[in-house]
Design an enzyme around this catalytic site. Structure first.
Site, PDB file in Angstrom:
ATOM      1  N   LYS A   1       0.846  -1.195   0.000  1.00  0.00           N
ATOM      2  CA  LYS A   1       0.000   0.000   0.000  1.00  0.00           C
ATOM      3  C   LYS A   1       0.886   1.252   0.000  1.00  0.00           C
ATOM      4  O   LYS A   1       2.051   1.203   0.405  1.00  0.00           O
ATOM      5  CB  LYS A   1      -0.898  -0.003   1.247  1.00  0.00           C
ATOM      6  CG  LYS A   1      -1.858  -1.184   1.287  1.00  0.00           C
ATOM      7  CD  LYS A   1      -2.966  -1.024   0.259  1.00  0.00           C
ATOM      8  CE  LYS A   1      -4.055  -2.052   0.419  1.00  0.00           C
ATOM      9  NZ  LYS A   1      -4.019  -3.116  -0.576  1.00  0.00           N
TER      10      LYS A   1
HETATM   11  C1  LIG Z   1      -9.960  -2.101  -1.035  1.00  0.00           C
HETATM   12  C2  LIG Z   1      -9.332  -2.945   0.042  1.00  0.00           C
HETATM   13  N1  LIG Z   1     -10.025  -3.179   1.168  1.00  0.00           N
HETATM   14  C3  LIG Z   1      -9.513  -3.897   2.175  1.00  0.00           C
HETATM   15  C4  LIG Z   1      -8.253  -4.434   2.101  1.00  0.00           C
HETATM   16  C5  LIG Z   1      -7.754  -5.287   3.208  1.00  0.00           C
HETATM   17  O1  LIG Z   1      -6.575  -4.851   3.797  1.00  0.00           O
HETATM   18  P1  LIG Z   1      -5.573  -5.896   4.504  1.00  0.00           P
HETATM   19  O2  LIG Z   1      -4.885  -6.662   3.427  1.00  0.00           O
HETATM   20  O3  LIG Z   1      -4.665  -5.013   5.288  1.00  0.00           O
HETATM   21  O4  LIG Z   1      -6.396  -6.762   5.376  1.00  0.00           O
HETATM   22  C6  LIG Z   1      -7.470  -4.199   0.956  1.00  0.00           C
HETATM   23  C7  LIG Z   1      -6.102  -4.746   0.861  1.00  0.00           C
HETATM   24  O5  LIG Z   1      -5.618  -5.243  -0.080  1.00  0.00           O
HETATM   25  C8  LIG Z   1      -8.029  -3.444  -0.108  1.00  0.00           C
HETATM   26  O6  LIG Z   1      -7.337  -3.199  -1.225  1.00  0.00           O
END
Ligand SMILES: Cc1ncc(COP(=O)(O)O)c(C=O)c1O
Length: 376
Positions: free
Chosen positions: A195
């Site tokens: 990210k």
């Molecule tokens: C749009 C979106 N929502 C939620 C998430 C979830 O984040 P995490 O991977 O930190 O759980 C991501 C991560 O890739 C995402 O791109």
């Protein structure tokens, strides 16, 4: 010019820039030993809240936990409808389904890839007809650009819905001069390494102006704790961010604005250099993007992807299989008429390498390869 394979995201370049500071910061955590909720966690929360211009930041273990904790704190459960795009990462809808509620899939717009307010308006009666109670909208800020919160708000107000901004990809961006975190009723983000603001493992955060909501989230983050974690006043999870990850993020915050500027310079160079037959992504009026992805639209996508791969240029398809087409989500309602824009995007999107350390010669190599691939 070398034809060695390029990285899609070059995390090593950032590591070279920040290496000694991050190692020292991790070393300090090893010395003080407060691995859970140590001082770096509080310091990071204060910095992130100030950066976003929001009263409270509640750090947590991932972007997925951040979404889940918000829905738990709002009491989302069986019989509830939560409207969300299908053109997103699974976590957005997964948390809704895990809590026994129903995601209702809404189409997106072709110009910003984000939830389409008109499609949302059409989806609300569908949920009601299915006997569900419309409760919330999860607006995803896809690829780093905020959704159209100004257009969503009147719909939310008219139907008594609250807006959760899934800002996993957009922390650092803004809309009408308000930073991500301050958009929607509550916002969540992710610090997954790829990210724009990523740590060295999993991490996430929630942003809210509301003191009482902050208190509930603190409780859910530690097994629904009351006065301590052995008094349990509600259901919760192990949702804390590690101190070590907070220490890494504090160092990354020192260069975050500079990295956002560098990402925008890369995006500008792509927009200026891409062949005319490729639709470059637009940042719409009043918004800024942190370019979590640089995603173009093209007709012969698969052939272009293969040609680029042969030249050592990695690309990704976000998202080849929208959620409404995947088995765990097929049973949930969707807007009448289906999701034609989502289906079309799934055939045409291609994300090019994007990170703050993509230098001019390397980007020229990518652009020349794209021109060759498109002309072939
Ligand atoms: C749009 C979106 N929502 C939620 C998430 C979830 O984040 P995490 O991977 O930190 O759980 C991501 C991560 O890739 C995402 O791109």
């Amino acid at each position: 010019m070398s034809s060695a394979p390029l990285p899609f995201i070059d995390l090593k370049a950032q590591r070279r820039r920040l290496g000694p500071q991050i190692e020292a910061a991790i070393g300090r955590v090893l010395e003080h030993g407060a691995f859970i909720m140590g001082p770096e966690v509080r310091e990071l929360e204060a910095q992130l809240a100030a950066y976003a211009g929001v009263k409270h930041c509640i750090s947590c273990a991932s972007g997925t936990d951040a979404l889940m904790m918000v829905l738990m704190a709002k009491g989302i459960g069986p019989g509830d409808a939560v409207f969300c795009p299908s053109f997103t990462f699974a976590a957005t809808a997964e948390v809704v389904a895990l809590l026994g509620a129903s995601p209702v899939f809404v189409d997106v717009r072709e110009d910003d890839f984000n939830i389409d307010p008109q499609s949302l308006a059409a989806a609300i009666p569908v949920a009601e007809a299915a006997g569900l109670t419309p409760r919330a909208i999860i607006a995803v800020d896809l690829f780093g650009q905020p959704a159209d919160y100004r257009a969503l708000q009147p719909l939310a107000d008219a139907h008594g819905l609250w807006i959760l901004a899934d800002a996993a990809q957009s922390f650092g961006a803004s809309y009408d001069n308000r930073r991500v975190g301050a958009l929607g009723d509550v916002a969540t983000t992710s610090f997954f390494p790829a990210k724009p603001l990523g740590c060295y493992g999993d991490g996430g955060a929630i942003f809210t102006h509301d003191d009482d909501f902050r208190d509930v989230l603190h409780s859910i983050r530690v097994h629904g704790q009351g006065r301590d974690k052995y008094e349990n006043v509600r259901l919760g999870i192990t949702g804390r961010l590690d101190t070590m990850q907070a220490a890494v993020l504090l160092q990354k915050m020192t260069i975050f604005d500079d990295e956002i500027a560098a990402r925008n310079a890369v995006a500008d160079r792509y927009a200026a250099g891409l062949p005319k037959s490729i639709a470059a992504p637009a940042v719409l009026a009043g918004r800024t993007s942190v370019w979590a992805q640089y995603t173009v639209l093209l007709d012969n996508r698969d052939a272009v992807q293969q040609a680029l791969q042969a030249e050592g240029i990695p690309t990704m398809i976000y998202y080849l299989r929208p959620l409404h087409t995947q088995p765990p989500y097929a049973r949930f309602p969707q807007v009448p008429g289906g999701l034609p824009v989502t289906d079309r995007l799934a055939q045409r999107v291609l994300s090019l390498p994007m990170h703050p350390y993509l230098d001019v010669p390397t980007q020229e190599r990518i652009l020349e390869a794209v021109h060759r691939a498109v002309a072939a």
